[in-house]
Scaffold this motif. Structure first.
Motif, PDB file in Angstrom:
ATOM      1  N   GLN A  48       0.842  -1.186   0.000  1.00 39.95           N
ATOM      2  CA  GLN A  48       0.000   0.000   0.000  1.00 39.95           C
ATOM      3  C   GLN A  48       0.882   1.243   0.000  1.00 39.95           C
ATOM      4  O   GLN A  48       1.825   1.334   0.773  1.00 39.95           O
ATOM      5  N   GLN A  49       0.550   2.187  -0.867  1.00 37.13           N
ATOM      6  CA  GLN A  49       1.223   3.480  -0.819  1.00 37.13           C
ATOM      7  C   GLN A  49       0.411   4.379   0.111  1.00 37.13           C
ATOM      8  O   GLN A  49      -0.795   4.576  -0.084  1.00 37.13           O
ATOM      9  N   ARG A  50       1.080   4.878   1.133  1.00 38.41           N
ATOM     10  CA  ARG A  50       0.404   5.705   2.129  1.00 38.41           C
ATOM     11  C   ARG A  50      -0.130   6.996   1.493  1.00 38.41           C
ATOM     12  O   ARG A  50       0.462   7.521   0.552  1.00 38.41           O
ATOM     13  N   ARG A  52      -1.133  10.811   0.672  1.00 36.22           N
ATOM     14  CA  ARG A  52      -0.274  12.007   0.591  1.00 36.22           C
ATOM     15  C   ARG A  52      -0.460  12.948   1.764  1.00 36.22           C
ATOM     16  O   ARG A  52       0.391  13.771   2.038  1.00 36.22           O
ATOM     17  N   LEU A  59       3.182   8.978   1.082  1.00 33.69           N
ATOM     18  CA  LEU A  59       3.516   8.452  -0.250  1.00 33.69           C
ATOM     19  C   LEU A  59       4.581   7.344  -0.255  1.00 33.69           C
ATOM     20  O   LEU A  59       4.966   6.885  -1.330  1.00 33.69           O
ATOM     21  N   LEU A  60       5.029   6.899   0.907  1.00 35.88           N
ATOM     22  CA  LEU A  60       5.925   5.744   0.925  1.00 35.88           C
ATOM     23  C   LEU A  60       5.090   4.463   0.902  1.00 35.88           C
ATOM     24  O   LEU A  60       3.943   4.436   1.331  1.00 35.88           O
ATOM     25  N   TRP A  61       5.689   3.396   0.395  1.00 30.21           N
ATOM     26  CA  TRP A  61       5.018   2.100   0.327  1.00 30.21           C
ATOM     27  C   TRP A  61       5.172   1.389   1.663  1.00 30.21           C
ATOM     28  O   TRP A  61       6.175   1.529   2.347  1.00 30.21           O
ATOM     29  N   ASP A  62       4.149   0.597   2.013  1.00 28.15           N
ATOM     30  CA  ASP A  62       4.098   0.008   3.347  1.00 28.15           C
ATOM     31  C   ASP A  62       3.288  -1.283   3.319  1.00 28.15           C
ATOM     32  O   ASP A  62       2.900  -1.783   2.264  1.00 28.15           O
ATOM     33  N   GLU A 140      -3.054   5.920  -1.045  1.00 23.45           N
ATOM     34  CA  GLU A 140      -2.830   6.541  -2.351  1.00 23.45           C
ATOM     35  C   GLU A 140      -2.963   5.516  -3.471  1.00 23.45           C
ATOM     36  O   GLU A 140      -3.552   5.781  -4.509  1.00 23.45           O
ATOM     37  N   LYS A 162      12.051   3.714  -0.904  1.00 24.53           N
ATOM     38  CA  LYS A 162      10.681   3.705  -1.416  1.00 24.53           C
ATOM     39  C   LYS A 162       9.682   3.270  -0.325  1.00 24.53           C
ATOM     40  O   LYS A 162       8.493   3.534  -0.426  1.00 24.53           O
ATOM     41  N   TYR A 163      10.181   2.605   0.716  1.00 25.69           N
ATOM     42  CA  TYR A 163       9.338   1.987   1.738  1.00 25.69           C
ATOM     43  C   TYR A 163       9.466   2.670   3.097  1.00 25.69           C
ATOM     44  O   TYR A 163      10.492   3.259   3.420  1.00 25.69           O
TER      45      TYR A 163
END
Length: 182
Positions: A48-50, A52, A59-62, A140, A162-163
């Motif tokens: 999941q992209q957090r 904004r 916007l980081l992936w998690d 996002e 990215k994470y």
């Protein structure tokens, strides 16, 4: 309305006290959360992209799904609630597979400290990716990527920036546990 969270002691046990989530973050008080990792039988993991507008790591992936456990709420009930809220998927308690806990603290600012005990779960996705519906104000984007690529990007030589920085030991645990099941 902002939710109340239970406060935990240094050993991760309930203290019997609760407070607003914002107060727990402001004071760096340890509190429980759920992290639910969804995977497919073919060895893909849902990320999941957090959103904004998130205060932490926008916007980081998690993790596929994550959220706070409300004061007095059962851990599994919180996991089921968060899965439905964030990706629109209704699952049963029997779909949740507990793989332990992970404690982590991130100091974002003097008055914003995430001190959380994550209750980790795996859930095998039984629906197509297209059936998932992201929560607009929290998420996002969603992506389903091969486990090998996820491993490379989170603790290998890939794109760790990215994470969300949970750290290599966290991501290795997730990858290892999913790999056992695919």
């Amino acid at each position: 309305m902002e939710e109340q969270v239970d406060i935990l002691d240094d050993n991760g046990k309930p203290t019997g006290k609760s407070c607003l989530k914002s107060e727990a973050h402001q004071k760096g008080l340890l509190h429980p959360t759920v992290h639910v990792w969804c995977y497919t039988q073919t060895g893909k993991v849902l990320i999941q992209q957090r959103g904004r507008k998130k205060m932490a790591y926008p916007l980081l992936w998690d993790v596929s799904v994550a959220g706070h456990i409300s004061a007095g709420e059962n851990i599994e009930t919180a996991a089921l609630r968060e899965v439905e809220e964030e990706i629109g998927l209704q699952i049963k308690k029997s779909d949740l597979e507990s793989i332990g806990t992970f404690r982590e603290t991130h100091k974002h600012a003097e008055d914003f400290i995430d001190a959380e005990l994550h209750h980790l779960f795996l859930v095998k996705l039984k629906v197509p990716f297209s059936a998932l519906v992201k929560q607009e104000n929290e998420v996002e984007a969603l992506d389903l990527i091969p486990l090998f690529r996820f491993a490379e990007e989170t603790w290998g030589l890939g794109r760790t920036e990215k994470y969300v920085p949970h750290g290599p030991s966290y991501y290795k645990k997730i990858v290892t546990e999913i790999k056992k099941r695919t």
